[in-house]
Design a protein around this motif. Structure first.
Motif, short mmCIF file in Angstrom:
data_model
loop_
_atom_site.label_atom_id
_atom_site.label_comp_id
_atom_site.label_asym_id
_atom_site.label_seq_id
_atom_site.Cartn_x
_atom_site.Cartn_y
_atom_site.Cartn_z
N SER A 139 6.67 6.94 2.98
CA SER A 139 6.97 6.10 4.17
C SER A 139 5.96 5.02 4.65
O SER A 139 6.74 4.00 4.95
CB SER A 139 7.37 6.94 4.87
N TRP A 140 4.68 5.91 4.71
CA TRP A 140 4.39 4.63 5.14
C TRP A 140 3.37 3.45 3.87
O TRP A 140 2.93 2.62 4.16
CB TRP A 140 2.80 5.10 5.49
N GLY A 141 4.17 3.62 2.76
CA GLY A 141 4.07 2.92 1.85
C GLY A 141 2.42 3.40 0.48
O GLY A 141 2.15 2.84 0.22
N TYR A 142 2.67 4.46 0.82
CA TYR A 142 0.71 5.00 0.20
C TYR A 142 1.48 5.58 -1.50
O TYR A 142 3.05 5.85 -1.30
CB TYR A 142 0.39 5.98 1.17
N ARG A 143 0.74 5.43 -2.09
CA ARG A 143 1.19 6.00 -3.20
C ARG A 143 0.00 6.57 -4.36
O ARG A 143 -1.24 6.16 -4.14
CB ARG A 143 2.10 4.76 -4.15
N PHE A 144 0.13 7.12 -5.13
CA PHE A 144 -0.76 7.35 -6.11
C PHE A 144 -1.57 6.50 -7.06
O PHE A 144 -0.34 5.53 -8.35
CB PHE A 144 -0.82 9.29 -6.90
N ASP A 145 -2.17 5.71 -7.43
CA ASP A 145 -2.43 5.05 -7.88
C ASP A 145 -3.61 6.22 -9.62
O ASP A 145 -4.90 5.93 -8.71
CB ASP A 145 -3.88 4.10 -7.21
N PHE A 146 -2.78 5.78 -10.49
CA PHE A 146 -3.50 6.48 -11.82
C PHE A 146 -4.51 5.41 -12.16
O PHE A 146 -5.15 6.18 -13.61
CB PHE A 146 -2.45 7.06 -12.49
N SER A 147 -4.64 4.39 -11.93
CA SER A 147 -5.47 3.39 -13.07
C SER A 147 -6.11 2.37 -11.68
O SER A 147 -6.68 1.48 -11.67
CB SER A 147 -5.12 2.27 -14.16
N PRO A 148 -7.37 3.50 -10.80
CA PRO A 148 -7.45 2.40 -10.54
C PRO A 148 -8.97 1.88 -11.17
O PRO A 148 -9.52 2.20 -11.72
CB PRO A 148 -7.72 3.11 -8.72
N PRO A 149 -9.77 0.75 -9.99
CA PRO A 149 -10.97 0.01 -10.97
C PRO A 149 -11.84 1.10 -10.83
O PRO A 149 -13.02 0.49 -12.53
CB PRO A 149 -10.99 -1.32 -9.84
N GLY A 150 -12.24 1.55 -10.32
CA GLY A 150 -13.37 2.66 -10.26
C GLY A 150 -13.00 3.87 -11.04
O GLY A 150 -14.32 5.32 -11.48
N GLY A 151 -11.49 4.21 -11.52
CA GLY A 151 -11.29 5.42 -12.13
C GLY A 151 -10.80 6.14 -11.43
O GLY A 151 -10.85 6.69 -10.31
N GLY A 152 -10.33 7.32 -12.31
CA GLY A 152 -9.54 8.42 -11.62
C GLY A 152 -8.62 8.30 -11.31
O GLY A 152 -7.62 7.72 -11.51
N ILE A 153 -8.14 8.89 -10.29
CA ILE A 153 -6.97 8.59 -9.20
C ILE A 153 -6.74 8.28 -8.08
O ILE A 153 -7.92 9.45 -7.24
CB ILE A 153 -5.81 10.28 -9.22
N LYS A 154 -7.01 8.27 -7.01
CA LYS A 154 -6.65 7.34 -5.50
C LYS A 154 -5.16 7.81 -5.39
O LYS A 154 -4.31 6.56 -5.67
CB LYS A 154 -7.04 6.15 -6.13
N ILE A 155 -5.19 7.79 -3.62
CA ILE A 155 -4.01 7.06 -3.06
C ILE A 155 -4.41 6.19 -2.25
O ILE A 155 -5.60 5.37 -1.81
CB ILE A 155 -3.91 8.83 -2.02
N THR A 156 -3.51 5.53 -2.58
CA THR A 156 -3.43 3.76 -1.80
C THR A 156 -2.91 3.06 -1.02
O THR A 156 -1.48 3.73 -1.74
CB THR A 156 -4.03 2.62 -3.27
N GLN A 157 -2.20 2.53 -0.09
CA GLN A 157 -1.48 2.04 -0.02
C GLN A 157 -1.19 0.69 -0.49
O GLN A 157 -1.97 0.00 -0.92
CB GLN A 157 -1.93 1.63 1.91
N THR A 158 0.34 0.32 -0.76
CA THR A 158 0.98 -0.98 -1.27
C THR A 158 1.10 -1.57 -0.55
O THR A 158 0.83 -2.02 0.40
CB THR A 158 2.08 -0.20 -2.26
N GLY A 159 1.70 -3.29 -1.35
CA GLY A 159 1.70 -4.69 -0.60
C GLY A 159 2.84 -4.78 -1.05
O GLY A 159 3.19 -3.63 -1.96
N GLY A 160 3.14 -6.09 -1.22
CA GLY A 160 4.13 -6.75 -2.06
C GLY A 160 4.03 -7.94 -2.01
O GLY A 160 3.33 -8.60 -2.20
N PHE A 161 5.14 -8.65 -2.96
CA PHE A 161 5.24 -9.51 -3.10
C PHE A 161 6.90 -10.36 -2.78
O PHE A 161 7.53 -9.36 -2.64
CB PHE A 161 5.78 -10.29 -5.00
N TYR A 162 6.46 -11.83 -2.04
CA TYR A 162 7.64 -12.56 -1.76
C TYR A 162 7.54 -13.85 -2.40
O TYR A 162 6.79 -14.51 -2.48
CB TYR A 162 7.67 -12.77 0.16
#
Length: 325
Positions: free
Chosen positions: A28-51
């Motif tokens: 609900s706070w906009g966090y998602r699993f990122d399966f391809s972060p720059p450093g590799g592995g899996i990372k929980i990160t907060q998302t952004g958006g486009f307008y």
């Protein structure tokens, strides 16, 4: 059901709740699993958006080659949320129009926007207004033109009302007598020039180099050899942000630049050789510049009143379709 069974079920549900609650909150706070972060592995990160805000409306937004939302019918806007932070290839498309393309980066908990996108027609329509035009003079209010039309070895002056394209006779060359063409035009537009001078006098005086002032009066476009530059007179806090006094190179061309006008406060119209080009001033990634039309040695005038481009080429005066709302 025994008491022991009920207790076991209760504790199982409690454990499931304790496991699910943090995930639900993070989602609900906009966090998602990122399966391809720059450093590799899996990372929980907060998302952004486009307008995006685009003219014309109902344009297609394409992200990394995949169609996403369309801009809405009422405001021409589209908001895309839950976007993982990284760089994306963005394209705004509409059938019959040049696409807008740019690489944009989304950052955590931030919205990347482009609010001033204008798509231009791939095959713009032009209407012929008058023939045998040697020169034209635009009124200060941009609602009328005086046309100098050749008639054999002499010429006549005609008034063209731009709203309705109504043309009427003003004077023939023989009727000017000792009055020069410049004096006649100045005299005819004297009242409007006086009103314009009074309006300018009310504005605070600011020292600025020569150039074309943008409609929002915050930027100045000027030519330097084969280059087009924009000087920011005031701070631009939006995206991309600019400091007052900052200069932006819009483009460098192999041919001489003859004229430059503002289409909007974020787009320029310029002529190089026989080409009419339109350029944005959003310099993120790259500046989008399109070849809008081609005329022989065109002399152009952009009317901010009716949003049309007027072109004089080889004695023919034409007007484009309306380019903006």
């Amino acid at each position: 059901m025994t008491r022991k069974t009920r207790n076991i079920l209760f504790f199982i549900l409690l454990i499931l709740f304790l496991l699910a609650a943090p995930s639900t909150l993070l989602y609900s706070w906009g966090y998602r699993f990122d399966f391809s972060p720059p450093g590799g592995g899996i990372k929980i990160t907060q998302t952004g958006g486009f307008y995006f805000k685009v003219w014309p409306k109902s344009a297609q937004v394409v992200i990394d080659g995949k169609p996403s939302k369309r801009t809405d019918f009422f405001f021409g806007a589209a908001y895309l949320d839950n976007i993982l932070p990284k760089k994306y290839e963005v394209e705004i498309q509409k059938e019959g129009y040049h696409s807008w393309k740019k690489t944009l980066e989304v950052k955590e908990a931030q919205v990347t926007d482009a609010k001033n996108i204008v798509l231009l027609p791939q095959t713009p329509k032009f209407a012929a207004l008058s023939q045998n035009v040697e020169e034209f003079f635009v009124s200060p209010d941009q609602k009328k033109m005086i046309l100098m039309e050749t008639e054999g070895r002499s010429f006549s002056l005609k008034l063209l009302e731009l709203q309705g394209n109504v043309k009427s006779q003003l004077a023939k060359e023989s009727e000017l007598r000792d009055t020069s063409l410049a004096e006649f035009v100045d005299s005819f537009f004297e009242v409007e020039k006086k009103e314009l001078a009074e309006a300018i006098a009310k504005e605070p005086e600011e020292e600025r180099p020569e150039g074309e002032l943008s409609p929002d009066k915050k930027k100045l476009a000027y030519l330097a050899n084969s280059e087009v530059w924009v000087l920011f007179l005031k701070e631009e806090p939006g995206q991309p942000s600019k400091r007052a006094g900052e200069r932006l190179l819009v483009g460098r061309f192999s041919e001489k630049i003859n004229q430059v006008f503002w289409l909007t406060s974020h787009y320029l119209v310029l002529t190089t050789g026989d080409k009419i080009r339109i350029a944005e001033i959003d310099d993120r990634d790259r500046v989008n510049i399109i070849d809008f039309a081609e005329f022989k040695s065109p002399e152009i005038f952009l009317n901010q009143s009716d949003k049309k481009l007027y072109i004089l080429s080889e004695g023919s005066l034409s007007a484009s379709e309306k380019l903006l709302p």
